[in-house]
Design an enzyme around this catalytic site. Structure first.
Site, short mmCIF file in Angstrom:
data_model
loop_
_atom_site.label_atom_id
_atom_site.label_comp_id
_atom_site.label_asym_id
_atom_site.label_seq_id
_atom_site.Cartn_x
_atom_site.Cartn_y
_atom_site.Cartn_z
N HIS A 96 0.86 -1.19 0.00
CA HIS A 96 0.00 0.00 0.00
C HIS A 96 0.89 1.24 0.00
CE1 HIS A 96 -2.84 3.05 1.26
NE2 HIS A 96 -3.80 2.23 0.87
N GLU A 166 -4.06 2.00 -7.35
CA GLU A 166 -4.45 3.10 -6.47
C GLU A 166 -3.57 4.32 -6.72
OE1 GLU A 166 -6.56 1.73 -2.68
OE2 GLU A 166 -4.43 1.55 -2.29
P1 PGA Z 1 -9.61 5.86 0.37
O1 PGA Z 1 -8.41 4.83 0.63
O2 PGA Z 1 -10.78 5.07 -0.12
O3 PGA Z 1 -9.86 6.50 1.72
O4 PGA Z 1 -9.13 6.84 -0.64
C1 PGA Z 1 -8.17 3.78 -0.26
C2 PGA Z 1 -6.96 3.03 0.19
O5 PGA Z 1 -6.06 3.62 0.78
O6 PGA Z 1 -6.86 1.82 -0.04
#
Ligand code: PGA
Length: 241
Positions: A96, A166
């Site tokens: 992440h 992401e």
């Molecule tokens: P968020 O986070 O939905 O708050 O943007 C997503 C993540 O960090 O996996």
């Protein structure tokens, strides 16, 4: 290992450093079971709550948010993939951007974690994504390609690994790429080499009840990784419905 091919959509809640026993009780008591058995709903909770959530498991699956590169030994504070396996969890988020950024995790470390997880029959959810700076310089594809090449191990395949795209600038900000941008990035990942053609690839970054439907309708998007809105049970229920 859980059979990924049974599912068409993945909704992965990433609670991050949040939760309490009261919060969990309320969340699970109110969690909708979802309309379709084709939807894989997974709660990725802090380590200390894994066992408790596991004891209250209904139709959802359980995931961790990280694991050690080590199996055992003098590594104070670490939790191994083998230990996670004993809790019979099915998924683990790794790489992440918050771990890459605050805990100096490199692609190489992410790759080692992925190997440990797969060896212990846990599906790694490997996160990749560009920063705002990368995006503004037009380097998104170069960054994604580099992360994929260096953090996804050879033993990964579409049956044992999920990729989460992401964009870092979309996480927790309320900003999201356009539908077209998400589509282009997912296509880029899927077509990088033939290895990735059939991977389950989910999108993460400010997914909420308003945008989730449009995002999930993009052809190459197999679900979403949800942070902030996975802490609000009503909103999470709307996303998974
Ligand atoms: P968020 O986070 O939905 O708050 O943007 C997503 C993540 O960090 O996996």
């Amino acid at each position: 290992m859980i059979e990924l091919k049974h599912f068409s959509s993945f909704f992965i809640a990433n609670w991050k450093l949040n939760g309490s026993f009261d919060f969990i009780d309320n969340f699970i008591n109110n969690l909708s079971t979802g309309k379709s058995t084709k939807n894989c709903i997974t709660l990725c909770v802090p380590y200390v709550y894994l066992s408790y959530v596991s004891g209250r498991r209904t139709t959802f699956n359980i995931g961790a948010q990280d694991c050690s590169i080590f199996e055992s030994g003098a590594y104070t504070g670490e939790i191994s993939a083998k230990m996670l396996r004993e809790l019979e969890i099915d998924f683990c988020i790794i790489g992440h951007s918050e771990r890459r950024q605050y805990f100096n995790e490199t692609n190489e470390i992410v790759k080692q974690k992925a190997i440990k997880l797969i060896e212990n029959s846990i599906v790694p959810i490997i996160c990749i994504g560009e920063s705002l700076n990368d995006k503004e310089k037009g380097n998104t594809h170069e960054v994604l390609g580099n992360q994929i090449e260096n953090s996804i191990p050879e033993i990964s395949n579409e049956l044992n690994t999920i990729i989460a795209y992401e964009p870092i600038w979309a996480i927790g900000t309320g900003l999201t790429p356009s539908i077209e941008e998400i589509d282009v990035s997912h296509k880029f990942i899927r077509n990088l080499t033939s290895k990735y053609n059939n991977y389950k690839i989910v999108y993460g970054g400010s997914v909420n009840a308003k945008n989730s439907k449009l995002i999930s309708e993009i052809e190459g998007v197999n679900g979403s990784l949800i942070g902030g809105c996975s802490l609000k049970i009503e909103e999470f229920n709307q996303i998974i419905s």
